[in-house]
Design a protein around this motif. Structure first.
Motif, PDB file in Angstrom:
ATOM      1  N   TYR A 128     -19.487   4.928  10.300  1.00  0.00           N
ATOM      2  CA  TYR A 128     -19.233   3.879  11.283  1.00  0.00           C
ATOM      3  C   TYR A 128     -17.765   3.866  11.662  1.00  0.00           C
ATOM      4  O   TYR A 128     -16.900   4.312  10.896  1.00  0.00           O
ATOM      5  CB  TYR A 128     -19.598   2.512  10.693  1.00  0.00           C
ATOM      6  N   THR A 129     -17.479   3.340  12.864  1.00  0.00           N
ATOM      7  CA  THR A 129     -16.078   3.110  13.229  1.00  0.00           C
ATOM      8  C   THR A 129     -15.610   1.833  12.531  1.00  0.00           C
ATOM      9  O   THR A 129     -16.403   1.146  11.870  1.00  0.00           O
ATOM     10  CB  THR A 129     -15.929   2.934  14.743  1.00  0.00           C
ATOM     11  N   TYR A 130     -14.318   1.508  12.713  1.00  0.00           N
ATOM     12  CA  TYR A 130     -13.771   0.339  12.016  1.00  0.00           C
ATOM     13  C   TYR A 130     -14.506  -0.932  12.412  1.00  0.00           C
ATOM     14  O   TYR A 130     -14.920  -1.721  11.557  1.00  0.00           O
ATOM     15  CB  TYR A 130     -12.277   0.229  12.329  1.00  0.00           C
ATOM     16  N   ILE A 131     -14.676  -1.130  13.740  1.00  0.00           N
ATOM     17  CA  ILE A 131     -15.352  -2.340  14.218  1.00  0.00           C
ATOM     18  C   ILE A 131     -16.789  -2.375  13.725  1.00  0.00           C
ATOM     19  O   ILE A 131     -17.268  -3.395  13.211  1.00  0.00           O
ATOM     20  CB  ILE A 131     -15.339  -2.384  15.778  1.00  0.00           C
ATOM     21  N   GLN A 132     -17.477  -1.250  13.853  1.00  0.00           N
ATOM     22  CA  GLN A 132     -18.874  -1.193  13.401  1.00  0.00           C
ATOM     23  C   GLN A 132     -18.982  -1.521  11.914  1.00  0.00           C
ATOM     24  O   GLN A 132     -19.908  -2.206  11.489  1.00  0.00           O
ATOM     25  CB  GLN A 132     -19.458   0.191  13.674  1.00  0.00           C
ATOM     26  N   SER A 133     -18.015  -1.010  11.118  1.00  0.00           N
ATOM     27  CA  SER A 133     -18.030  -1.285   9.675  1.00  0.00           C
ATOM     28  C   SER A 133     -17.907  -2.767   9.407  1.00  0.00           C
ATOM     29  O   SER A 133     -18.628  -3.318   8.577  1.00  0.00           O
ATOM     30  CB  SER A 133     -16.878  -0.567   8.981  1.00  0.00           C
ATOM     31  N   LEU A 134     -16.980  -3.412  10.131  1.00  0.00           N
ATOM     32  CA  LEU A 134     -16.790  -4.847   9.914  1.00  0.00           C
ATOM     33  C   LEU A 134     -18.061  -5.613  10.272  1.00  0.00           C
ATOM     34  O   LEU A 134     -18.482  -6.518   9.544  1.00  0.00           O
ATOM     35  CB  LEU A 134     -15.607  -5.356  10.751  1.00  0.00           C
ATOM     36  N   VAL A 135     -18.680  -5.220  11.400  1.00  0.00           N
ATOM     37  CA  VAL A 135     -19.919  -5.885  11.816  1.00  0.00           C
ATOM     38  C   VAL A 135     -21.010  -5.645  10.784  1.00  0.00           C
ATOM     39  O   VAL A 135     -21.751  -6.562  10.414  1.00  0.00           O
ATOM     40  CB  VAL A 135     -20.358  -5.372  13.207  1.00  0.00           C
ATOM     41  N   ASN A 136     -21.081  -4.407  10.293  1.00  0.00           N
ATOM     42  CA  ASN A 136     -22.082  -4.073   9.284  1.00  0.00           C
ATOM     43  C   ASN A 136     -21.901  -4.943   8.035  1.00  0.00           C
ATOM     44  O   ASN A 136     -22.860  -5.442   7.465  1.00  0.00           O
ATOM     45  CB  ASN A 136     -21.962  -2.588   8.935  1.00  0.00           C
ATOM     46  N   SER A 137     -20.646  -5.138   7.621  1.00  0.00           N
ATOM     47  CA  SER A 137     -20.386  -5.962   6.441  1.00  0.00           C
ATOM     48  C   SER A 137     -20.783  -7.402   6.689  1.00  0.00           C
ATOM     49  O   SER A 137     -21.375  -8.050   5.817  1.00  0.00           O
ATOM     50  CB  SER A 137     -18.907  -5.918   6.072  1.00  0.00           C
ATOM     51  N   LEU A 138     -20.452  -7.904   7.886  1.00  0.00           N
ATOM     52  CA  LEU A 138     -20.833  -9.277   8.229  1.00  0.00           C
ATOM     53  C   LEU A 138     -22.346  -9.420   8.164  1.00  0.00           C
ATOM     54  O   LEU A 138     -22.883 -10.362   7.557  1.00  0.00           O
ATOM     55  CB  LEU A 138     -20.324  -9.623   9.638  1.00  0.00           C
ATOM     56  N   GLY A 139     -23.047  -8.459   8.760  1.00  0.00           N
ATOM     57  CA  GLY A 139     -24.511  -8.501   8.757  1.00  0.00           C
ATOM     58  C   GLY A 139     -25.078  -8.420   7.355  1.00  0.00           C
ATOM     59  O   GLY A 139     -26.024  -9.138   7.015  1.00  0.00           O
ATOM     60  N   ALA A 140     -24.485  -7.546   6.533  1.00  0.00           N
ATOM     61  CA  ALA A 140     -24.960  -7.407   5.151  1.00  0.00           C
ATOM     62  C   ALA A 140     -24.844  -8.735   4.426  1.00  0.00           C
ATOM     63  O   ALA A 140     -25.771  -9.153   3.725  1.00  0.00           O
ATOM     64  CB  ALA A 140     -24.165  -6.328   4.429  1.00  0.00           C
ATOM     65  N   GLY A 141     -23.706  -9.415   4.613  1.00  0.00           N
ATOM     66  CA  GLY A 141     -23.505 -10.716   3.977  1.00  0.00           C
ATOM     67  C   GLY A 141     -24.499 -11.741   4.482  1.00  0.00           C
ATOM     68  O   GLY A 141     -25.084 -12.494   3.708  1.00  0.00           O
ATOM     69  N   LEU A 142     -24.713 -11.764   5.817  1.00  0.00           N
ATOM     70  CA  LEU A 142     -25.651 -12.739   6.377  1.00  0.00           C
ATOM     71  C   LEU A 142     -27.080 -12.457   5.899  1.00  0.00           C
ATOM     72  O   LEU A 142     -27.851 -13.385   5.635  1.00  0.00           O
ATOM     73  CB  LEU A 142     -25.591 -12.715   7.910  1.00  0.00           C
ATOM     74  N   GLY A 143     -27.418 -11.170   5.768  1.00  0.00           N
ATOM     75  CA  GLY A 143     -28.742 -10.810   5.262  1.00  0.00           C
ATOM     76  C   GLY A 143     -28.918 -11.295   3.832  1.00  0.00           C
ATOM     77  O   GLY A 143     -29.976 -11.802   3.451  1.00  0.00           O
ATOM     78  N   PHE A 144     -27.852 -11.159   3.044  1.00  0.00           N
ATOM     79  CA  PHE A 144     -27.850 -11.649   1.671  1.00  0.00           C
ATOM     80  C   PHE A 144     -28.081 -13.161   1.661  1.00  0.00           C
ATOM     81  O   PHE A 144     -28.905 -13.672   0.904  1.00  0.00           O
ATOM     82  CB  PHE A 144     -26.510 -11.288   1.028  1.00  0.00           C
TER      83      PHE A 144
END
Lengths: 196, 244
Positions: A128-144
């Motif tokens: 992932y790019t930097y922005i995509q990584s940050l979004v992915n982390s946000l999503g992972a947390g929200l999924g949790f």
């Protein structure tokens, strides 16, 4: 923009960290008993995930790759996360005591939460790019958060039911998780269709 | 004479340390530790075995080294020091697996580096290796590691048999019964693991073995390192303060 939305939605629902990637099962089984604790823990995890990604991604790209040290990834990431958690706790204590009181107590737990190290490793692995990584982390947390909140409700209902003695406690929760994971599989393919 | 007696006693003690990890305190099925890799990689018996052996090697080496260095490491920075030792061995094991078993490396994916945060390893380091002798720590690591491997192998075999009708890639029931693919997917993992724990509970009850430690924070070996017990105290304190 569309791509980012797809990443966000699919990591929350389809590739849910708890229910389909099996990351962060320990806190999921341990802390999902009460709604307050579940929300506090998940928010703390989300917060640390985003910060950890924000820090480890540049370290990997600009330090480890530059000097051909990719093999140090695991050691560096876990150390960065461990010290980051300590740092965040100290900063929160000093400047935002309200936030520290509600989130801070969960922070020490997070260092050994495999979801946090997992998301930083997956961001690199999935290129992932930097922005995509940050979004992915946000999503992972929200999924949790989603899984934890769902199960704090389910657990409160299960606890008063008459279930076989040997299934009491963790086994019943795992069976419930199995059914919920099954229903989450139904979302597969829906997300890509949403943003056409 | 006396010397012989102590020798024999030592042997019995070592044996009980070793067996403890396999049955009475099985890390996966009794103590419920390391649940993430247990659920994620047990899609086949081979994957479960690969994960189990990798974890066991890391566990034995980290136990031995932490036990050797226990008097040198200052207690205030012990957790980061343990993590560095564990992460070092995980990296080494990761390379060995990648070189000699690339198939398993691919199947385990990020769960191979994630051995670092497996609570069994840090828990054993904190509870056992940092207090006991090198020899005892080696046996404890081996026992716990074999217990972990056997549990993963059991779950992996069950899921592979139900999900694809095979064991270790050899067809067993696939010609008789249509394999149920759902057992290879996440829901099947939760289901089989849940049933296994229930089964262990049942056996423990009929044989009247009371598990040494209960599920919950006081019983978790890593509670000392993860601070959940202090968390709960804090929670209660906050609550009572709020009430005031």
């Amino acid at each position: 923009m569309k791509e980012i939305l797809i990443i966000l939605m699919s990591v929350i629902i389809v590739d849910n960290f708890v229910l389909s990637k099996f990351l962060g099962i320990c806190p999921f089984l341990g802390v999902s008993k009460k709604l307050n604790a579940a929300v506090g823990m998940s928010l703390a995890v989300t917060f640390v995930m985003i910060i950890a990604t924000a820090v480890t991604y540049p370290i990997y790209k600009f330090l480890l790759v530059q000097y051909n040290l990719e093999y140090l990834q695991t050691i560096v990431f876990i150390l960065v996360i461990a010290s980051l958690v300590q740092l965040v706790e100290i900063i929160l204590k000093k400047y935002v005591p309200i936030l520290q009181r509600s989130l801070g107590i969960y922070l020490p737990l997070i260092t050994t939460n495999c979801a946090v190290l997992g998301v930083t490793l997956l961001n690199i692995k999935d290129e992932y790019t930097y922005i995509q990584s940050l979004v992915n982390s946000l999503g992972a947390g929200l999924g949790f958060l989603l899984a934890m909140v769902l199960f704090s409700g389910i657990r409160q209902r299960i606890e008063h039911n008459n279930i076989p003695l040997s299934f009491k406690g963790v086994p019943s929760i795992l069976i419930a998780a199995s059914i919920v994971a099954l229903s989450f599989m139904g979302f597969g393919g829906v997300i890509e269709g949403l943003f056409i | 004479m006396n010397q012989l007696d102590t020798k024999r006693k030592d042997k019995i003690a070592l044996k009980s340390i070793f067996m403890n990890g396999i049955i009475k305190e099985n890390p996966v099925l009794v103590l419920l530790l390391g649940t993430c890799p247990t659920l994620a990689v047990t899609t086949s018996a081979v994957n479960g075995l690969g994960m189990g052996i990798s974890t066991m090697i890391v566990l034995i080496f980290s136990n031995v080294f932490i036990s050797i260095f226990k008097n040198i490491i200052p207690s205030r920075v012990r957790i980061p020091a343990y993590i560095v030792i564990i992460a070092g061995f995980v990296t080494v094991v990761g390379f060995v697996v990648k070189a000699y078993a690339p198939g398993i490396d691919k199947a385990l994916g990020i769960f191979l580096p994630l051995i670092v945060v497996n609570c069994i390893i840090l828990g054993r380091a904190e509870m056992f290796a940092s207090r006991k002798s090198v020899l005892e720590s080696t046996f404890d690591g081996a026992g716990m590691g074999i217990g972990f491997t056997l549990a993963l192998l059991l779950i992996g075999t069950t899921r592979e048999l139900l999900g694809s009708g095979m064991i270790f890639g050899i067809s067993i029931t696939s010609s008789l019964i249509e394999p149920m693919g759902i057992f290879l997917m996440p829901p099947g993992g939760f289901f089989v693991f849940g049933c296994m724990i229930a089964l262990v509970n049942k056996i423990m009850k009929t044989k009247k073995i009371t598990p040494k430690q209960e599920m919950g924070c006081a019983g978790c070996p890593s509670s000392a390192s993860c601070n959940l017990s202090t968390v709960q105290e804090d929670l209660e304190k906050n609550k009572s303060e709020g009430d005031k």
